[in-house]
Design a protein around this motif. Structure first.
Motif, mmCIF file in Angstrom:
data_model
loop_
_atom_site.group_PDB
_atom_site.id
_atom_site.type_symbol
_atom_site.label_atom_id
_atom_site.label_comp_id
_atom_site.label_asym_id
_atom_site.label_seq_id
_atom_site.Cartn_x
_atom_site.Cartn_y
_atom_site.Cartn_z
ATOM 1 N N MET A 331 0.822 -1.206 0.000
ATOM 2 C CA MET A 331 0.000 0.000 0.000
ATOM 3 C C MET A 331 0.859 1.260 0.000
ATOM 4 O O MET A 331 0.691 2.153 -0.842
ATOM 5 C CB MET A 331 -0.924 0.000 1.222
ATOM 6 C CG MET A 331 -1.886 1.174 1.283
ATOM 7 S SD MET A 331 -2.845 1.219 2.810
ATOM 8 C CE MET A 331 -1.725 2.130 3.865
ATOM 9 N N ILE A 332 1.797 1.353 0.945
ATOM 10 C CA ILE A 332 2.610 2.556 1.080
ATOM 11 C C ILE A 332 3.567 2.714 -0.104
ATOM 12 O O ILE A 332 3.763 3.821 -0.623
ATOM 13 C CB ILE A 332 3.372 2.536 2.418
ATOM 14 C CG1 ILE A 332 2.366 2.652 3.569
ATOM 15 C CG2 ILE A 332 4.399 3.671 2.475
ATOM 16 C CD1 ILE A 332 2.982 2.627 4.940
ATOM 17 N N THR A 333 4.155 1.606 -0.556
ATOM 18 C CA THR A 333 5.070 1.675 -1.699
ATOM 19 C C THR A 333 4.354 2.193 -2.939
ATOM 20 O O THR A 333 4.881 3.045 -3.665
ATOM 21 C CB THR A 333 5.673 0.291 -1.995
ATOM 22 O OG1 THR A 333 6.390 -0.169 -0.841
ATOM 23 C CG2 THR A 333 6.628 0.352 -3.185
ATOM 24 N N PHE A 334 3.144 1.690 -3.189
ATOM 25 C CA PHE A 334 2.399 2.151 -4.363
ATOM 26 C C PHE A 334 2.045 3.632 -4.223
ATOM 27 O O PHE A 334 2.127 4.389 -5.193
ATOM 28 C CB PHE A 334 1.135 1.327 -4.557
ATOM 29 C CG PHE A 334 0.375 1.694 -5.802
ATOM 30 C CD1 PHE A 334 0.746 1.185 -7.032
ATOM 31 C CD2 PHE A 334 -0.691 2.576 -5.742
ATOM 32 C CE1 PHE A 334 0.058 1.540 -8.191
ATOM 33 C CE2 PHE A 334 -1.383 2.942 -6.892
ATOM 34 C CZ PHE A 334 -1.005 2.413 -8.119
ATOM 35 N N HIS A 335 1.643 4.053 -3.023
ATOM 36 C CA HIS A 335 1.328 5.463 -2.787
ATOM 37 C C HIS A 335 2.516 6.353 -3.131
ATOM 38 O O HIS A 335 2.379 7.359 -3.831
ATOM 39 C CB HIS A 335 0.943 5.668 -1.317
ATOM 40 C CG HIS A 335 -0.524 5.620 -1.058
ATOM 41 N ND1 HIS A 335 -1.304 6.741 -1.010
ATOM 42 C CD2 HIS A 335 -1.362 4.580 -0.832
ATOM 43 C CE1 HIS A 335 -2.557 6.415 -0.761
ATOM 44 N NE2 HIS A 335 -2.621 5.096 -0.650
ATOM 45 N N VAL A 336 3.684 5.981 -2.608
ATOM 46 C CA VAL A 336 4.887 6.795 -2.815
ATOM 47 C C VAL A 336 5.268 6.803 -4.294
ATOM 48 O O VAL A 336 5.549 7.863 -4.874
ATOM 49 C CB VAL A 336 6.049 6.254 -1.959
ATOM 50 C CG1 VAL A 336 7.349 6.987 -2.294
ATOM 51 C CG2 VAL A 336 5.729 6.391 -0.474
ATOM 52 N N PHE A 337 5.297 5.615 -4.898
ATOM 53 C CA PHE A 337 5.698 5.499 -6.300
ATOM 54 C C PHE A 337 4.753 6.273 -7.216
ATOM 55 O O PHE A 337 5.196 7.002 -8.112
ATOM 56 C CB PHE A 337 5.724 4.021 -6.699
ATOM 57 C CG PHE A 337 6.232 3.768 -8.091
ATOM 58 C CD1 PHE A 337 7.580 3.869 -8.384
ATOM 59 C CD2 PHE A 337 5.358 3.429 -9.111
ATOM 60 C CE1 PHE A 337 8.054 3.648 -9.676
ATOM 61 C CE2 PHE A 337 5.811 3.205 -10.403
ATOM 62 C CZ PHE A 337 7.172 3.307 -10.685
ATOM 63 N N GLN A 338 3.448 6.161 -6.981
ATOM 64 C CA GLN A 338 2.467 6.818 -7.833
ATOM 65 C C GLN A 338 2.488 8.335 -7.635
ATOM 66 O O GLN A 338 2.455 9.095 -8.601
ATOM 67 C CB GLN A 338 1.072 6.271 -7.553
ATOM 68 C CG GLN A 338 -0.068 7.012 -8.244
ATOM 69 C CD GLN A 338 0.043 6.995 -9.759
ATOM 70 O OE1 GLN A 338 0.413 5.971 -10.321
ATOM 71 N NE2 GLN A 338 -0.297 8.092 -10.410
ATOM 72 N N ASN A 339 2.545 8.783 -6.378
ATOM 73 C CA ASN A 339 2.497 10.224 -6.119
ATOM 74 C C ASN A 339 3.721 10.936 -6.683
ATOM 75 O O ASN A 339 3.592 11.939 -7.394
ATOM 76 C CB ASN A 339 2.389 10.478 -4.619
ATOM 77 C CG ASN A 339 2.359 11.963 -4.295
ATOM 78 O OD1 ASN A 339 3.402 12.596 -4.105
ATOM 79 N ND2 ASN A 339 1.177 12.543 -4.254
ATOM 80 N N ILE A 340 4.905 10.427 -6.368
ATOM 81 C CA ILE A 340 6.119 11.065 -6.874
ATOM 82 C C ILE A 340 6.189 10.924 -8.393
ATOM 83 O O ILE A 340 6.591 11.860 -9.096
ATOM 84 C CB ILE A 340 7.360 10.461 -6.196
ATOM 85 C CG1 ILE A 340 7.350 10.782 -4.706
ATOM 86 C CG2 ILE A 340 8.639 10.990 -6.850
ATOM 87 C CD1 ILE A 340 8.512 10.203 -3.931
ATOM 88 N N GLY A 341 5.774 9.769 -8.893
ATOM 89 C CA GLY A 341 5.785 9.546 -10.337
ATOM 90 C C GLY A 341 4.909 10.522 -11.092
ATOM 91 O O GLY A 341 5.289 11.014 -12.160
ATOM 92 N N MET A 342 3.733 10.859 -10.526
ATOM 93 C CA MET A 342 2.836 11.765 -11.243
ATOM 94 C C MET A 342 3.322 13.209 -11.165
ATOM 95 O O MET A 342 3.078 14.003 -12.075
ATOM 96 C CB MET A 342 1.411 11.659 -10.696
ATOM 97 C CG MET A 342 1.167 12.309 -9.368
ATOM 98 S SD MET A 342 -0.557 12.109 -8.829
ATOM 99 C CE MET A 342 -0.592 13.208 -7.412
ATOM 100 N N THR A 343 4.054 13.571 -10.116
ATOM 101 C CA THR A 343 4.539 14.949 -10.015
ATOM 102 C C THR A 343 5.709 15.214 -10.957
ATOM 103 O O THR A 343 5.958 16.374 -11.319
ATOM 104 C CB THR A 343 4.981 15.273 -8.574
ATOM 105 O OG1 THR A 343 6.034 14.378 -8.183
ATOM 106 C CG2 THR A 343 3.830 15.155 -7.614
ATOM 107 N N ILE A 344 6.417 14.158 -11.370
ATOM 108 C CA ILE A 344 7.544 14.351 -12.297
ATOM 109 C C ILE A 344 7.205 13.861 -13.701
ATOM 110 O O ILE A 344 8.083 13.778 -14.565
ATOM 111 C CB ILE A 344 8.812 13.642 -11.774
ATOM 112 C CG1 ILE A 344 8.585 12.129 -11.646
ATOM 113 C CG2 ILE A 344 9.239 14.235 -10.441
ATOM 114 C CD1 ILE A 344 9.827 11.374 -11.195
ATOM 115 N N GLY A 345 5.950 13.505 -13.951
ATOM 116 C CA GLY A 345 5.516 13.153 -15.292
ATOM 117 C C GLY A 345 5.786 11.731 -15.715
ATOM 118 O O GLY A 345 5.579 11.378 -16.872
#
Length: 388
Positions: A331-345
């Motif tokens: 859960m937490i890994t996906f949250h971090v990966f998705q959130n940071i991933g979307m902010t940098i495109g």
């Protein structure tokens, strides 16, 4: 033979220290975001209050041991389904539509409460109980028994997933799928079953992505995909052509992070306006003010958190606890990966907050509830003598 440890030695101080550092990072970023935005609220003060409530949640959940958590699992799972179901039929006075989604209850004196944030944790407990019970009852592993376990995992995940998609809330749906996949990988199901299924899933996703780019009208007609959902994909692939509409946040986020360069512009020195920067795009604030160094430190904190939880899961001799750790890590890994991933495109924007740093009461309490399970595992952990 086991040896019991006193209460102080059983408390996970290392995890507390990591959470404290995340709390400091959250306070700094939210303070800066609210001081330079159009907001009239004190989000920092509210975030501190939510952290205090989260500390109470951790203290309460540490009381429950493995057997008690097992007994509560199905009750909490059922409660989660009831909340999601009631959310869909509740009147707009208590469940308003916000940004096109009916995902929140409006509670007097508290604000908005998003039940799906807690359902994620309830699903982890239910799947951990399900997999543990299945292995206890299955003496000899066969393809049939593994197939039956996979079906049960799919059904248990499918119920809240369907309810969440009715809101609609794509971000939460993706998190539920990530939790399910993590639990499947660790459940011991043979790859003779998993390999064809994942190959089929990958092919299906590729086909859908092809139709999004080439024949979007077919998806709109037969699958009911909305036009704004196509816009998210298009603005992700080519944000500058949609910089005035659906690609506005992404282009501003890229500008903010890029302008921070190596060491950033300094605390409180923001020049790029970015809507909702205190919530989903809090990482952009960190990138602009503290640059690559500050952003890397935040990412390192999450690596430490995930590494610590992985160690807890590997050290425990209780399978139920191990499955819980895998669910929380997923859960937490996906949250971090998705959130940071979307902010940098790197990934499309889905509205997933950055755990423990983004402002949001429901999100923070849901994450605190998940992390409280790790505290409980460490607190009730028994060290076996003569074991490796």
């Amino acid at each position: 033979m086991t040896t019991e440890k006193n209460s102080t030695s059983r408390f996970d101080f290392n995890l507390v220290f990591i959470l404290f550092l995340l709390f400091i990072a959250s306070c700094i970023a939210i303070y800066s975001a609210q001081s330079t935005g159009q907001y009239g609220e004190n989000f920092l003060l509210k975030q501190i209050v939510w952290y205090c409530i989260g500390a109470v949640i951790i203290a309460v959940m540490m009381v429950f041991d493995s057997d008690q958590l097992k007994k509560l699992s199905w009750y909490l799972y059922g409660l989660g389904l009831l909340l999601l179901g009631f959310l869909l039929v509740a009147p707009s006075s208590i469940a308003p539509v916000i940004n096109g989604a009916k995902s929140w209850f409006r509670a007097p004196g508290i604000g908005s409460l998003q039940p799906s944030e807690f359902v994620k944790v309830f699903l982890i407990l239910a799947l951990a109980k399900l997999i543990t019970a299945h292995h206890e009852k299955t003496q000899f592993k066969t393809i049939q028994s593994d197939g039956w376990l996979l079906l049960k995992i799919g059904l248990i995940t499918g119920a809240p997933l369907l309810l969440v998609m009715q809101q609609p809330d794509l971000g939460t749906a993706l998190v539920l799928i990530a939790i399910m996949l993590g639990m499947i990988f660790i459940s011991g199901i043979t790859w003779k079953i998993l390999a064809p299924i994942f190959a089929l899933g990958t092919t299906l996703i590729s086909v859908i992505f092809y139709f999004v780019l080439v024949k979007p009208e077919l998806l709109e007609k037969y699958l009911g995909v909305k036009q704004y959902q196509f816009g998210r994909i298009y603005s992700w692939l080519d944000p500058y052509n949609y910089s005035s509409t659906s690609g506005y946040q992404l282009t501003r986020s890229l500008l903010a992070i890029g302008s921070g360069e190596t060491s950033g512009k300094g605390f409180g020195t923001r020049e790029v306006y970015l809507p909702e920067s205190h919530t989903d795009f809090i990482f952009s604030v960190i990138g602009e003010e503290f640059g690559f160094i500050g952003a890397s430190l935040v990412v390192s904190l999450f690596f430490l958190l995930i590494y610590h939880m992985t160690r807890v899961g590997m050290e425990t001799k209780n399978p139920f606890y191990t499955y819980i750790c895998v669910g929380v890590i997923s859960m937490i890994t996906f949250h971090v990966f998705q959130n940071i991933g979307m902010t940098i495109g790197v990934l499309p924007i889905t509205g997933i907050p950055l755990p423990f740093i983004s402002y949001g009461g429901s999100s923070l309490m849901g994450n605190m509830l998940a992390i409280s399970l790790i505290f409980s595992i460490r607190y009730h952990y028994k060290k076996y003598m003569f074991s490796e």
